[in-house]
Design a protein around this motif. Structure first.
Motif, short mmCIF file in Angstrom:
data_model
loop_
_atom_site.label_atom_id
_atom_site.label_comp_id
_atom_site.label_asym_id
_atom_site.label_seq_id
_atom_site.Cartn_x
_atom_site.Cartn_y
_atom_site.Cartn_z
N ALA A 7 0.83 -1.21 0.00
CA ALA A 7 0.00 0.00 0.00
C ALA A 7 0.86 1.25 0.00
CB ALA A 7 -0.94 -0.01 1.20
N VAL A 8 1.91 1.25 0.82
CA VAL A 8 2.79 2.42 0.88
C VAL A 8 3.63 2.51 -0.39
CG1 VAL A 8 4.72 3.47 2.13
CG2 VAL A 8 2.86 2.36 3.40
N GLY A 9 4.11 1.35 -0.87
CA GLY A 9 4.95 1.34 -2.05
C GLY A 9 4.24 1.81 -3.31
N ARG A 10 2.91 1.74 -3.31
CA ARG A 10 2.14 2.18 -4.47
C ARG A 10 1.37 3.47 -4.19
NH1 ARG A 10 -0.73 -3.70 -5.72
NH2 ARG A 10 1.21 -4.90 -5.95
N TRP A 52 -0.37 0.95 -14.44
CA TRP A 52 0.68 0.39 -13.59
C TRP A 52 0.28 -0.99 -13.06
CZ3 TRP A 52 1.69 -1.62 -8.87
CH2 TRP A 52 3.02 -1.68 -8.46
N LEU A 53 -0.97 -1.12 -12.60
CA LEU A 53 -1.44 -2.40 -12.07
C LEU A 53 -1.45 -3.49 -13.15
CD1 LEU A 53 -4.35 -1.27 -9.71
CD2 LEU A 53 -2.11 -2.20 -9.04
N ALA A 54 -1.80 -3.10 -14.37
CA ALA A 54 -1.81 -4.08 -15.46
C ALA A 54 -0.40 -4.58 -15.74
CB ALA A 54 -2.41 -3.45 -16.72
N ALA A 55 0.58 -3.67 -15.71
CA ALA A 55 1.97 -4.07 -15.91
C ALA A 55 2.46 -4.92 -14.75
CB ALA A 55 2.85 -2.83 -16.07
N ARG A 56 2.01 -4.59 -13.54
CA ARG A 56 2.41 -5.36 -12.35
C ARG A 56 1.85 -6.77 -12.41
NH1 ARG A 56 4.13 -8.13 -9.30
NH2 ARG A 56 4.51 -7.96 -7.05
N GLN A 57 0.64 -6.90 -12.89
CA GLN A 57 0.02 -8.21 -12.98
C GLN A 57 0.69 -9.06 -14.05
OE1 GLN A 57 -2.32 -9.49 -11.03
NE2 GLN A 57 -2.45 -11.44 -12.17
N ALA A 58 1.03 -8.43 -15.18
CA ALA A 58 1.60 -9.18 -16.30
C ALA A 58 3.07 -9.53 -16.07
CB ALA A 58 1.44 -8.37 -17.58
N GLY A 72 1.99 6.57 -3.91
CA GLY A 72 2.21 7.84 -4.60
C GLY A 72 1.81 7.85 -6.05
N ILE A 73 1.34 6.71 -6.59
CA ILE A 73 0.96 6.65 -8.00
C ILE A 73 -0.30 7.47 -8.24
CG2 ILE A 73 0.31 5.13 -9.91
CD1 ILE A 73 1.85 2.90 -8.55
N HIS A 74 -0.29 8.29 -9.28
CA HIS A 74 -1.45 9.11 -9.60
C HIS A 74 -2.64 8.20 -9.93
CE1 HIS A 74 -4.03 11.99 -11.67
NE2 HIS A 74 -3.26 12.97 -11.19
N PRO A 75 -3.82 8.49 -9.40
CA PRO A 75 -4.99 7.62 -9.64
C PRO A 75 -5.26 7.36 -11.12
CG PRO A 75 -5.48 9.26 -7.95
CD PRO A 75 -4.15 9.62 -8.50
N ASP A 76 -5.05 8.36 -11.98
CA ASP A 76 -5.31 8.16 -13.40
C ASP A 76 -4.32 7.19 -14.04
OD1 ASP A 76 -7.37 9.92 -13.13
OD2 ASP A 76 -6.31 11.63 -14.02
N ASP A 77 -3.11 7.07 -13.45
CA ASP A 77 -2.07 6.19 -14.01
C ASP A 77 -2.05 4.82 -13.34
OD1 ASP A 77 -1.35 8.38 -15.54
OD2 ASP A 77 0.15 9.07 -14.09
N ASN A 78 -2.82 4.68 -12.28
CA ASN A 78 -2.79 3.43 -11.51
C ASN A 78 -3.23 2.20 -12.32
OD1 ASN A 78 -2.10 2.34 -8.94
ND2 ASN A 78 -4.27 1.98 -8.55
N TRP A 122 4.06 10.35 -10.08
CA TRP A 122 4.25 9.99 -8.67
C TRP A 122 4.19 11.27 -7.84
CZ3 TRP A 122 4.76 5.53 -5.87
CH2 TRP A 122 5.23 5.65 -4.56
N GLN A 123 3.36 11.24 -6.81
CA GLN A 123 3.21 12.40 -5.95
C GLN A 123 4.22 12.31 -4.81
OE1 GLN A 123 -0.68 13.02 -4.31
NE2 GLN A 123 -0.29 15.18 -3.85
N LEU A 124 5.07 13.34 -4.69
CA LEU A 124 6.08 13.38 -3.64
C LEU A 124 5.44 13.79 -2.32
CD1 LEU A 124 9.01 15.15 -5.53
CD2 LEU A 124 8.54 12.70 -5.31
#
Length: 276
Positions: A154-157, A168-174, A159-165, A184-186
């Motif tokens: 949860a923490v590691g992800r 990112w999740l599709a790439a993580r799954q594949a 900062g990902i912008h909601p529109d880009d999530n 990424w929000q600092l």
């Protein structure tokens, strides 16, 4: 004085010196001490009741690393030393190899961290189905976060912008190493652009480990945006100039091609600029 009063069969085998030749002679005479003065160092340590490691020349004159365990005794009213010799040559070689391997590993780790720092990249690892993620120092640096040993997913992800999530999740799954750009929000609220590739590695005897390489591409995105703005300015200006503006490239072989045409192409040639 180092004179040998008694030796056992194991000592004879270890040194290669027959018992009859050894008794009554000193270890210095037999040439066991690799360096002059080492026996004096040994005697000083005997009083501290600690094992003493030293290179000794025994059978064949080949130096061996020996550990001397010594006990002071009284025999017939005379002070004597009972010495138990332990050959630790192989242990020493193993320790040396381990130190060398550890030094090489530390050098590789240091070099890897330096490369991450210079390239503004980082990486993370995550055992399959595990909720804990390990970040590299480089990833903490570009994410502007204080380093910790492990993070939750949860923490590691976070900062990902909601529109880009979703991407990112599709790439993580594949885990197919596709390239994904995301924002990424600092911690201070500002936003950076990151590019990642996510894959999976399998090591015999170990669980599958997912990993991701992350690069800060904010400068690239900023430059691309500036170029797009400049292009838009050129197109906006060209649209207000009478007639057609175009640019052509002529190749050494004589062939040429149009690489830019203003919107006036529609009026002059009844063609879309892209068609030209």
């Amino acid at each position: 004085d180092g004179t040998l009063l008694a030796v056992n069969d194991a000592w004879v085998r270890l040194t290669g010196t027959p018992r009859a030749e050894a008794l009554g002679r000193t270890t210095t005479e037999l040439g066991h001490w690799d360096l002059l003065g080492r026996r004096e160092d040994y005697l000083e340590q005997v009083l501290q009741a600690r094992p003493f490691d030293v290179d000794m020349r025994l059978s064949g004159g080949v130096p061996r690393r020996m550990r001397l365990h010594t006990t002071a005794l009284q025999m017939n009213g005379e002070d004597v030393l009972l010495v138990y010799l332990e050959d630790v040559t192989h242990d020493q070689d193993a320790e040396r190899a381990l130190r060398q391997a550890n030094t090489a590993l530390q050098q590789q780790v240091g070099l890897h961290r330096a490369i991450e720092r210079l390239a503004h990249v980082g990486h993370w690892t995550n055992a399959a189905n595990a909720d804990e993620v390990i970040w590299s120092p480089g990833l903490f640096a570009i994410a502007r976060m204080e380093p910790v040993d492990v993070l939750t997913k949860a923490v590691g992800r976070g900062g990902i912008h909601p529109d880009d999530n979703p991407a990112w999740l599709a790439a993580r799954q594949a885990c197919d190493e596709r390239e994904v750009d995301f924002r990424w929000q600092l911690p201070d609220g500002s936003t950076r652009w990151f590019r990642t590739r996510i894959g999976r590695t399998t090591v015999a005897g170990q669980p599958d480990t997912d990993f991701g390489v992350v690069m800060d591409i904010t400068a690239e995105k900023t430059a691309a945006s500036e170029i797009a703005q400049q292009l838009q300015f050129i197109r906006h200006t060209a649209a207000r100039v009478p007639g057609l503006i175009y640019m052509a490239r002529r190749r050494p072989g004589g062939a040429s091609e149009i690489v830019f045409a203003s919107d006036a192409a529609r009026e002059v040639f009844e063609l879309e600029p892209a068609e030209m």
